[in-house]
Write a protein that holds these residues in place. Structure first.
Motif, mmCIF file in Angstrom:
data_model
loop_
_atom_site.group_PDB
_atom_site.id
_atom_site.type_symbol
_atom_site.label_atom_id
_atom_site.label_comp_id
_atom_site.label_asym_id
_atom_site.label_seq_id
_atom_site.Cartn_x
_atom_site.Cartn_y
_atom_site.Cartn_z
ATOM 1 N N SER A 197 47.417 26.935 44.104
ATOM 2 C CA SER A 197 47.080 27.464 45.074
ATOM 3 C C SER A 197 47.062 29.632 45.930
ATOM 4 N N ILE A 222 46.039 31.640 42.828
ATOM 5 C CA ILE A 222 44.424 31.704 43.004
ATOM 6 C C ILE A 222 44.520 32.658 44.598
ATOM 7 N N LEU A 223 45.208 32.505 45.006
ATOM 8 C CA LEU A 223 44.948 32.943 46.621
ATOM 9 C C LEU A 223 45.109 34.650 46.087
ATOM 10 N N ALA A 277 45.593 36.558 43.911
ATOM 11 C CA ALA A 277 44.708 36.883 42.966
ATOM 12 C C ALA A 277 43.388 37.341 43.077
ATOM 13 N N TRP A 278 42.591 36.892 44.409
ATOM 14 C CA TRP A 278 41.648 36.776 44.865
ATOM 15 C C TRP A 278 41.451 37.972 45.755
ATOM 16 N N PHE A 279 42.663 37.215 46.760
ATOM 17 C CA PHE A 279 42.190 38.499 48.203
ATOM 18 C C PHE A 279 43.436 39.988 47.492
ATOM 19 N N TYR A 319 42.776 41.068 44.883
ATOM 20 C CA TYR A 319 41.951 41.851 44.907
ATOM 21 C C TYR A 319 40.788 42.551 45.280
ATOM 22 N N LEU A 320 41.000 41.896 46.649
ATOM 23 C CA LEU A 320 39.715 42.876 47.788
ATOM 24 C C LEU A 320 40.363 43.138 48.627
ATOM 25 N N TYR A 368 44.524 37.328 54.187
ATOM 26 C CA TYR A 368 43.448 35.390 54.174
ATOM 27 C C TYR A 368 44.377 35.075 53.155
ATOM 28 N N ALA A 369 44.860 35.604 52.513
ATOM 29 C CA ALA A 369 45.500 34.704 51.235
ATOM 30 C C ALA A 369 46.311 33.997 52.337
ATOM 31 N N LEU A 398 42.979 27.391 49.915
ATOM 32 C CA LEU A 398 41.448 27.835 49.702
ATOM 33 C C LEU A 398 40.427 27.863 50.693
ATOM 34 N N ALA A 426 38.911 30.688 52.506
ATOM 35 C CA ALA A 426 37.611 31.348 52.550
ATOM 36 C C ALA A 426 36.548 31.461 53.641
#
Length: 240
Positions: free
Chosen positions: A117, A120-121, A123-125, A127-128, A133-134, A226, A230
């Motif tokens: 987790s 993933i978080l 890498a996701w947030f 990038y944004l 949020y992560a 997640l 999200a």
């Protein structure tokens, strides 16, 4: 109990080896070492309370996501550490690398999902460029799930079962309250104090609690962070 403690230590030491070359990351590494030191001391005097040691490490190391956010630590550090930790924990379910990996008393992939987790978080947030949020997702998992387990085990009198896993209403209410508090603090800190932030926090808390109730094989260590992150992200995009 010692086995469980050193299982977590072995996973986290990988992160430390990656972290030390970066000055800002070294601060986070020092925090992790501090948490491990506390856990070691408690482990010496907890008289067999393995779950207390587990939750100190679980909650304490989860807070490193705040340092990663505030110090703008590179996403690559967290992602690489997450991959390495995930691979090692996954292999440990088949080979005796970390023999205490299932010390929660039931078959569980929780430690693997916990490691996954993070990656993933981040890498996701990262990038944004929305790292809050992560942090929200990880902290809901570490503090909400961690305290819910402790309260439920100590004070849980009213039991219920979901997918064969026993829970307590006391633990679930703790999960909801802590999730609401964490989400509200982060949203107010980043979006400002508004009724929308309070309402979104309520939605996130309810969903996080529902996801935590479905903890078969420890999947809540993945679905809670997640799902919380999200939901908070998409709802804030809609109302702000």
């Amino acid at each position: 109990m010692l086995t469980t403690f050193f299982d977590f230590t072995s996973i986290l030491i990988l992160w430390l080896q990656i972290a030390l070359p970066e000055p800002t990351v070294a601060i986070a590494a020092i925090w992790v070492l501090f948490i491990l030191l506390i856990a070691w001391v408690v482990n010496r005097f907890a008289n067999g309370e393995a779950e207390i040691v587990r939750k100190i490490v679980h909650i304490g190391t989860g807070n490193v996501i705040l340092l990663a956010w505030w110090l703008n630590i590179p996403a690559s550090v967290g992602i690489i550490a997450s991959i390495l930790a995930s691979v090692i924990t996954l292999l440990s379910y088949r080979f005796p690398i970390l023999p205490g990996i299932n010390s929660v008393g039931r078959q569980s992939l929780g430690t693997f999902f916990y490691s996954l987790s993070f990656g993933i978080l981040i890498a996701w947030f990262w990038y944004l460029q929305q790292p809050q949020y992560a942090a929200l997702g990880i902290l809901v998992m570490t503090w909400g799930d961690g305290l819910a387990a402790l309260i439920g085990q100590r004070f849980g009198k009213h039991k219920y079962k979901v997918s064969g896993v026993q829970k307590s209403w006391e633990g679930s209410l703790t999960m909801m309250f802590v999730s609401y508090l964490i989400t509200n603090l982060i949203l107010i800190g980043t979006q400002g104090n508004s009724w929308q932030a309070w309402l979104i926090s309520l939605f996130v808390a309810v969903v996080a609690t529902a996801l935590e109730a479905f903890s078969f094989l420890g999947i809540d260590n993945l679905t809670v962070p997640l799902g919380s992150a999200a939901l908070a992200f998409f709802l804030t995009q809609l109302v702000f």
